[in-house]
Design a protein around this motif. Sequence first.
Motif, short mmCIF file in Angstrom:
data_model
loop_
_atom_site.label_atom_id
_atom_site.label_comp_id
_atom_site.label_asym_id
_atom_site.label_seq_id
_atom_site.Cartn_x
_atom_site.Cartn_y
_atom_site.Cartn_z
N GLY A 1 24.17 35.20 -1.36
CA GLY A 1 24.01 35.95 -0.45
C GLY A 1 22.42 36.86 0.02
N ILE A 2 21.88 36.07 -0.59
CA ILE A 2 21.15 37.02 -0.60
C ILE A 2 19.70 36.35 0.23
CG2 ILE A 2 18.41 37.15 -2.23
CD1 ILE A 2 20.48 37.26 -4.41
N SER A 3 19.40 38.26 1.35
CA SER A 3 18.46 37.63 1.88
C SER A 3 17.03 38.28 1.46
CB SER A 3 18.38 38.83 3.17
OG SER A 3 17.35 38.85 4.10
N ILE A 4 16.02 37.17 1.63
CA ILE A 4 14.85 37.47 1.40
C ILE A 4 13.68 37.86 1.71
CG2 ILE A 4 14.54 35.14 -0.33
CD1 ILE A 4 13.48 33.04 1.24
N PHE A 5 14.47 38.31 3.38
CA PHE A 5 14.31 38.62 4.34
C PHE A 5 13.38 40.28 4.94
CE2 PHE A 5 14.73 34.51 5.87
CZ PHE A 5 13.49 34.10 5.99
N GLY A 6 13.80 40.50 3.57
CA GLY A 6 14.44 42.24 3.76
C GLY A 6 12.83 42.80 2.77
N SER A 7 12.66 44.65 2.77
CA SER A 7 11.38 44.66 1.56
C SER A 7 12.07 45.18 0.99
CB SER A 7 11.25 46.17 2.99
OG SER A 7 12.51 47.49 3.28
N THR A 8 13.39 44.40 0.43
CA THR A 8 13.72 45.66 -0.97
C THR A 8 13.57 44.13 -2.06
OG1 THR A 8 15.44 46.35 -0.36
CG2 THR A 8 15.14 45.95 -2.58
N LEU A 9 12.72 44.38 -3.30
CA LEU A 9 12.38 43.09 -3.49
C LEU A 9 14.28 42.62 -4.50
CD1 LEU A 9 10.69 41.50 -5.65
CD2 LEU A 9 10.32 42.91 -6.86
N ILE A 10 13.96 41.63 -4.60
CA ILE A 10 15.47 40.65 -4.92
C ILE A 10 14.27 40.24 -6.61
CG2 ILE A 10 16.56 40.36 -2.66
CD1 ILE A 10 15.44 37.45 -3.33
#
Length: 298
Positions: free
Chosen positions: A104-113
Amino acid sequence: MKKIKVNREYKSSIFISLFGAENNKKNLLQLYNALAKTSYTDINDLTITTLDDALYMDVKNDVSFLIDSRMNLYEHQSTFNPNMPLRGLIYFAHLYQSYIEKSGISIFGSTLIKIPTPQYVIFYNGIKRKVADKTYLKLSDAFINKEKAKGFEWTATMLNINIGHNKALFERCRMLWEYSMFVDLTRKYIKESKEPVDGIRKAVDECINRNILKEFLIEKQSEVIAMCLFSFDKNKYENTIKNEGFQEGEKKGEKKGEFNTTYNFIKQGLITVEQAASAMGLTTKQLLDNFKKFNLAL
């Protein structure tokens, strides 16, 4: 209609059965520990993530799994393939896609995953090309303008698992050594025997007597013999096609040849219809339907 994929490489199939099946996770954990020099004992620490070609448009790897924040991909090769880095890149793209969706991770945010660290290993046991114990295959070797791609690399680590190579690895992973011994004995006895099936049976019997893959071979003896025969007969058939220079209709002929081979094994009583279907990666109905298609009546 989806193209039926025939299981062509018996060594690869046995490798996947030994190290990629859920009921053999203990073997995969042993192999991981041998490579990473770790000491995990709980098979529940390991999650198999092998791609399903039904979901990923015919993209299917051999064995992949998650453990210790590492995304591991193990591929088996009986022929040298310099394109493995590119194939691995494609596999990992799908593996990470699946991981992101399930997490359920979003790769479009400003936080480095954070994602699991990739580990890509190829187990090579071919004999036509001699390779070192360990070889690094780099994606950059395929770049058209290599000098303009500084800073980008993708590497596959290829390990030679033929007997006589990587002895330390075999000492740490008994199951890998047993698999390699089976392949080595099978090659030897096929070469020495008048009929391939006699050589294969001799190799299976010797391995069982020497406690090499004993439980696996006792349980799946007929399937293993069938897969070995498919591999041998298919290689002979393909060499005939190439030597005689056939081009037109070659693919159609190859497909018919594969089912002719299977049909003959069944008629000779070497394997049952169910065992043949399993070895070819088909259902019994699919196998019988193809027999009808090629006018092969049982």
